[in-house]
Design an enzyme around this catalytic site. Sequence first.
Site, short mmCIF file in Angstrom:
data_model
loop_
_atom_site.label_atom_id
_atom_site.label_comp_id
_atom_site.label_asym_id
_atom_site.label_seq_id
_atom_site.Cartn_x
_atom_site.Cartn_y
_atom_site.Cartn_z
N TRP A 8 -55.74 42.99 22.79
CA TRP A 8 -56.82 42.99 22.00
C TRP A 8 -57.20 42.14 20.90
O TRP A 8 -58.23 41.79 19.82
CB TRP A 8 -57.49 44.30 21.04
CG TRP A 8 -57.71 45.80 22.32
CD1 TRP A 8 -57.64 44.50 23.69
CD2 TRP A 8 -57.81 46.41 22.99
NE1 TRP A 8 -58.06 45.93 24.83
CE2 TRP A 8 -58.83 46.97 23.65
CE3 TRP A 8 -58.09 47.81 22.16
CZ2 TRP A 8 -58.44 47.94 24.18
CZ3 TRP A 8 -57.99 48.91 22.24
CH2 TRP A 8 -58.69 49.18 23.19
N LYS A 9 -55.76 41.33 20.86
CA LYS A 9 -56.02 40.33 19.15
C LYS A 9 -57.27 40.74 18.05
O LYS A 9 -57.17 41.36 18.07
CB LYS A 9 -57.14 38.77 19.88
CG LYS A 9 -56.35 38.59 21.13
CD LYS A 9 -57.01 37.05 21.42
CE LYS A 9 -56.37 36.92 22.82
NZ LYS A 9 -56.53 35.44 22.95
N HIS A 92 -46.69 35.34 20.02
CA HIS A 92 -48.02 34.82 20.74
C HIS A 92 -47.96 32.99 20.54
O HIS A 92 -48.58 32.83 19.38
CB HIS A 92 -49.15 35.86 20.27
CG HIS A 92 -50.03 35.70 21.39
ND1 HIS A 92 -51.37 35.03 21.63
CD2 HIS A 92 -50.32 35.86 22.30
CE1 HIS A 92 -52.37 34.91 22.16
NE2 HIS A 92 -51.62 35.59 23.09
N GLU A 144 -47.41 31.64 28.29
CA GLU A 144 -49.09 31.18 28.49
C GLU A 144 -48.77 30.20 28.83
O GLU A 144 -48.74 30.00 27.28
CB GLU A 144 -48.81 31.93 26.78
CG GLU A 144 -49.04 33.79 27.27
CD GLU A 144 -49.83 34.92 26.63
OE1 GLU A 144 -50.86 35.36 27.61
OE2 GLU A 144 -50.03 34.12 25.64
N GLY A 150 -57.77 31.62 26.89
CA GLY A 150 -59.56 32.57 26.53
C GLY A 150 -60.46 30.57 27.39
O GLY A 150 -61.15 30.66 26.96
N SER A 182 -55.78 33.52 31.37
CA SER A 182 -57.59 33.64 31.88
C SER A 182 -56.95 34.37 32.63
O SER A 182 -57.60 34.01 34.33
CB SER A 182 -57.94 32.05 31.77
OG SER A 182 -58.01 31.13 30.49
N GLY A 203 -55.81 38.82 27.32
CA GLY A 203 -56.66 39.28 26.52
C GLY A 203 -58.45 39.46 26.87
O GLY A 203 -58.42 40.84 27.15
C1 PEP Z 1 -53.76 36.57 25.66
O1 PEP Z 1 -54.10 36.70 24.37
O2 PEP Z 1 -52.76 36.28 25.37
C2 PEP Z 1 -54.63 36.14 26.87
C3 PEP Z 1 -53.91 35.65 27.88
O3 PEP Z 1 -55.91 35.39 26.78
P1 PEP Z 1 -57.00 35.17 27.87
O4 PEP Z 1 -56.66 36.00 28.81
O5 PEP Z 1 -57.96 35.53 27.25
O6 PEP Z 1 -56.88 34.04 28.33
#
Ligand code: PEP
Length: 221
Positions: A8-9, A92, A144, A150, A182, A203
Amino acid sequence: MKYLVANWKMHKTTQEVREFFATSRELLRLAKGVEIVFCPPFPLIHSVRDEIIGTPLKLGAQNLSAEEEGAYTGEVSGRQLAGMVDYVLVGHSERRKYFHEEGRELANKLVQASRHDLKPIFCFEKPADLAVINDPTDLILAYEPPGTIGTGHPDTPSNAASVAVQARKIVGAQIPVLYGGSVTAANVKEFLAQPDISGVLVGSASLNPSSWVDLVHAASS
Ligand code: PEP
Protein backbone atom coordinates in the site's frame (compact mmCIF):
# COMPACT_ATOMS: atom_id res chain seq x y z
CA MET A 1 0.78 -22.00 -2.34
CA LYS A 2 0.89 -18.72 -4.28
CA TYR A 3 1.54 -15.40 -2.55
CA LEU A 4 -0.53 -12.30 -3.30
CA VAL A 5 1.19 -9.37 -1.58
CA ALA A 6 -0.42 -5.92 -1.44
CA ASN A 7 2.02 -3.04 -1.04
CA TRP A 8 0.00 0.00 0.00
CA LYS A 9 3.06 2.29 -0.01
CA MET A 10 2.24 5.72 1.56
CA HIS A 11 -1.50 5.43 0.91
CA LYS A 12 -4.62 5.30 3.10
CA THR A 13 -5.79 6.55 6.48
CA THR A 14 -7.41 4.68 9.36
CA GLN A 15 -10.85 5.55 7.98
CA GLU A 16 -9.86 4.33 4.51
CA VAL A 17 -8.63 1.04 5.98
CA ARG A 18 -12.09 0.54 7.54
CA GLU A 19 -13.78 1.32 4.24
CA PHE A 20 -11.45 -1.04 2.34
CA PHE A 21 -12.25 -4.02 4.56
CA ALA A 22 -15.97 -3.20 4.78
CA THR A 23 -16.19 -3.66 1.01
CA SER A 24 -13.79 -6.56 0.57
CA ARG A 25 -15.18 -9.29 2.85
CA GLU A 26 -15.20 -11.60 -0.18
CA LEU A 27 -11.43 -11.89 0.30
CA LEU A 28 -12.06 -14.25 3.20
CA ARG A 29 -13.80 -16.72 0.90
CA LEU A 30 -11.04 -16.39 -1.71
CA ALA A 31 -8.20 -16.74 0.77
CA LYS A 32 -8.17 -20.54 0.59
CA GLY A 33 -5.06 -21.90 -1.12
CA VAL A 34 -3.40 -18.47 -1.52
CA GLU A 35 -1.42 -16.44 1.00
CA ILE A 36 -2.80 -12.88 0.95
CA VAL A 37 -0.49 -10.39 2.66
CA PHE A 38 -1.24 -6.71 3.31
CA CYS A 39 1.71 -4.35 3.72
CA PRO A 40 0.25 -1.05 4.99
CA PRO A 41 2.29 1.98 6.14
CA PHE A 42 3.51 1.66 9.77
CA PRO A 43 0.79 3.83 11.40
CA LEU A 44 -1.93 1.64 9.84
CA ILE A 45 -0.56 -1.74 10.89
CA HIS A 46 -2.78 -1.85 13.99
CA SER A 47 -5.91 -0.84 12.04
CA VAL A 48 -5.32 -3.57 9.45
CA ARG A 49 -4.55 -6.04 12.23
CA ASP A 50 -7.89 -5.24 13.89
CA GLU A 51 -9.65 -5.94 10.58
CA ILE A 52 -7.94 -9.24 9.77
CA ILE A 53 -7.45 -10.78 13.19
CA GLY A 54 -8.83 -14.33 13.26
CA THR A 55 -8.82 -14.58 9.44
CA PRO A 56 -6.27 -16.25 7.14
CA LEU A 57 -5.20 -12.81 5.83
CA LYS A 58 -1.63 -11.86 6.76
CA LEU A 59 0.25 -8.67 7.59
CA GLY A 60 3.60 -7.35 6.47
CA ALA A 61 5.58 -4.14 6.98
CA GLN A 62 7.08 -2.18 4.10
CA ASN A 63 10.48 -1.69 5.69
CA LEU A 64 12.50 -2.14 8.91
CA SER A 65 15.61 -0.57 10.36
CA ALA A 66 19.03 -2.10 9.76
CA GLU A 67 19.73 -1.43 13.48
CA GLU A 68 18.54 -3.33 16.53
CA GLU A 69 17.60 -0.22 18.57
CA GLY A 70 18.94 3.18 19.56
CA ALA A 71 19.09 6.83 18.56
CA TYR A 72 17.73 6.50 15.02
CA THR A 73 14.91 9.04 14.84
CA GLY A 74 12.09 8.02 12.56
CA GLU A 75 13.21 4.41 12.20
CA VAL A 76 11.19 1.32 13.12
CA SER A 77 13.02 -1.80 14.24
CA GLY A 78 12.43 -5.49 13.65
CA ARG A 79 12.24 -5.83 17.43
CA GLN A 80 9.26 -3.44 17.45
CA LEU A 81 7.56 -5.23 14.56
CA ALA A 82 8.04 -8.71 16.00
CA GLY A 83 4.73 -10.37 16.82
CA MET A 84 2.86 -7.62 14.97
CA VAL A 85 3.53 -8.65 11.35
CA ASP A 86 4.58 -11.90 9.70
CA TYR A 87 6.40 -10.45 6.69
CA VAL A 88 8.56 -7.44 5.88
CA LEU A 89 9.53 -5.97 2.50
CA VAL A 90 13.26 -5.35 2.23
CA GLY A 91 14.94 -3.33 -0.52
CA HIS A 92 11.84 -2.26 -2.44
CA SER A 93 12.89 -0.28 -5.51
CA GLU A 94 11.42 2.92 -4.05
CA ARG A 95 13.60 2.44 -0.93
CA ARG A 96 16.61 1.98 -3.21
CA LYS A 97 15.71 4.96 -5.41
CA TYR A 98 14.59 7.59 -2.86
CA PHE A 99 16.44 6.45 0.28
CA HIS A 100 19.56 5.06 -1.38
CA GLU A 101 19.35 1.68 0.33
CA GLU A 102 21.89 -0.82 -0.88
CA GLY A 103 24.69 -3.20 0.09
CA ARG A 104 25.51 -3.55 3.78
CA GLU A 105 22.39 -1.72 4.91
CA LEU A 106 20.15 -4.21 3.09
CA ALA A 107 22.22 -7.13 4.36
CA ASN A 108 21.73 -5.82 7.93
CA LYS A 109 17.98 -5.43 7.37
CA LEU A 110 17.85 -9.10 6.38
CA VAL A 111 19.73 -10.00 9.56
CA GLN A 112 17.28 -7.94 11.65
CA ALA A 113 14.28 -9.57 9.97
CA SER A 114 15.57 -13.05 10.63
CA ARG A 115 16.58 -12.21 14.22
CA HIS A 116 13.00 -11.14 14.95
CA ASP A 117 11.18 -13.91 13.07
CA LEU A 118 9.89 -11.67 10.31
CA LYS A 119 9.88 -13.31 6.90
CA PRO A 120 11.66 -10.96 4.51
CA ILE A 121 10.34 -10.40 1.00
CA PHE A 122 13.57 -9.21 -0.58
CA CYS A 123 12.92 -7.10 -3.68
CA PHE A 124 15.48 -7.05 -6.47
CA GLU A 125 15.72 -5.44 -9.88
CA LYS A 126 18.63 -7.42 -11.24
CA PRO A 127 20.44 -10.62 -10.25
CA ALA A 128 23.46 -8.60 -8.94
CA ASP A 129 21.19 -7.20 -6.17
CA LEU A 130 21.07 -10.70 -4.67
CA ALA A 131 24.72 -10.50 -3.62
CA VAL A 132 23.74 -9.08 -0.20
CA ILE A 133 21.92 -12.28 0.76
CA ASN A 134 23.98 -14.37 3.17
CA ASP A 135 21.33 -16.73 4.43
CA PRO A 136 18.57 -17.85 2.05
CA THR A 137 16.61 -19.76 4.72
CA ASP A 138 13.12 -18.45 5.31
CA LEU A 139 13.37 -15.85 2.60
CA ILE A 140 11.07 -14.82 -0.24
CA LEU A 141 12.36 -12.95 -3.28
CA ALA A 142 10.38 -10.50 -5.40
CA TYR A 143 11.66 -9.67 -8.87
CA GLU A 144 10.60 -6.12 -9.77
CA PRO A 145 12.28 -5.01 -12.99
CA PRO A 146 12.94 -1.28 -13.51
CA GLY A 147 10.33 0.49 -15.61
CA THR A 148 7.50 -1.87 -14.65
CA ILE A 149 6.49 -0.46 -11.26
CA GLY A 150 3.43 1.76 -11.48
CA THR A 151 3.87 2.23 -15.22
CA GLY A 152 1.25 -0.10 -16.67
CA HIS A 153 4.06 -1.87 -18.54
CA PRO A 154 4.68 -5.26 -16.93
CA ASP A 155 7.50 -7.63 -17.82
CA THR A 156 6.58 -10.68 -19.86
CA PRO A 157 5.66 -13.70 -17.73
CA SER A 158 8.29 -15.83 -19.50
CA ASN A 159 11.10 -13.35 -18.82
CA ALA A 160 10.00 -12.99 -15.18
CA ALA A 161 10.02 -16.80 -14.86
CA SER A 162 13.50 -17.10 -16.32
CA VAL A 163 14.83 -14.47 -13.89
CA ALA A 164 13.17 -16.42 -11.05
CA VAL A 165 15.06 -19.56 -12.12
CA GLN A 166 18.32 -17.59 -12.31
CA ALA A 167 17.69 -16.05 -8.86
CA ARG A 168 17.19 -19.45 -7.24
CA LYS A 169 20.47 -20.61 -8.77
CA ILE A 170 22.29 -17.54 -7.44
CA VAL A 171 21.00 -17.85 -3.87
CA GLY A 172 21.37 -21.61 -4.04
CA ALA A 173 17.98 -22.48 -2.58
CA GLN A 174 14.50 -23.49 -3.71
CA ILE A 175 12.77 -20.42 -2.32
CA PRO A 176 9.61 -18.63 -3.48
CA VAL A 177 10.23 -15.94 -6.10
CA LEU A 178 7.42 -13.46 -6.72
CA TYR A 179 7.00 -11.08 -9.63
CA GLY A 180 6.04 -7.40 -9.17
CA GLY A 181 5.43 -4.59 -11.66
CA SER A 182 2.03 -3.49 -13.04
CA VAL A 183 0.24 -6.70 -12.10
CA THR A 184 -3.55 -6.39 -12.45
CA ALA A 185 -6.61 -8.65 -12.45
CA ALA A 186 -6.21 -8.85 -16.23
CA ASN A 187 -2.66 -10.24 -16.27
CA VAL A 188 -2.15 -11.97 -12.91
CA LYS A 189 -3.13 -15.40 -14.20
CA GLU A 190 -0.43 -15.31 -16.91
CA PHE A 191 2.25 -14.71 -14.26
CA LEU A 192 0.90 -17.34 -11.88
CA ALA A 193 0.63 -19.86 -14.72
CA GLN A 194 4.44 -19.90 -14.77
CA PRO A 195 5.47 -22.71 -12.39
CA ASP A 196 8.65 -20.78 -11.48
CA ILE A 197 6.72 -17.73 -10.28
CA SER A 198 5.45 -18.21 -6.73
CA GLY A 199 3.20 -15.17 -6.49
CA VAL A 200 2.91 -11.46 -7.14
CA LEU A 201 3.74 -8.21 -5.36
CA VAL A 202 1.15 -5.60 -6.24
CA GLY A 203 1.05 -1.83 -5.69
CA SER A 204 -1.61 0.17 -7.56
CA ALA A 205 -4.08 -2.67 -8.12
CA SER A 206 -4.14 -3.48 -4.39
CA LEU A 207 -5.37 -0.06 -3.28
CA ASN A 208 -8.93 -0.22 -4.44
CA PRO A 209 -11.04 -2.99 -2.82
CA SER A 210 -12.76 -3.96 -6.06
CA SER A 211 -9.56 -4.16 -8.15
CA TRP A 212 -7.86 -6.15 -5.38
CA VAL A 213 -10.79 -8.55 -4.98
CA ASP A 214 -10.89 -8.97 -8.78
CA LEU A 215 -7.15 -9.71 -8.81
CA VAL A 216 -7.39 -12.23 -5.96
CA HIS A 217 -10.40 -13.79 -7.68
CA ALA A 218 -8.49 -14.10 -10.98
CA ALA A 219 -5.47 -15.52 -9.16
CA SER A 220 -7.42 -18.17 -7.29
CA SER A 221 -9.79 -19.26 -10.05
C1 PEP B 1 5.15 -2.36 -6.11
O1 PEP B 1 4.86 -1.41 -5.43
O2 PEP B 1 5.95 -3.20 -5.69
C2 PEP B 1 4.52 -2.51 -7.42
C3 PEP B 1 4.82 -3.57 -8.12
O3 PEP B 1 3.67 -1.52 -7.84
P1 PEP B 1 2.66 -1.60 -9.10
O4 PEP B 1 1.87 -2.87 -8.94
O5 PEP B 1 1.84 -0.38 -9.00
O6 PEP B 1 3.48 -1.65 -10.35
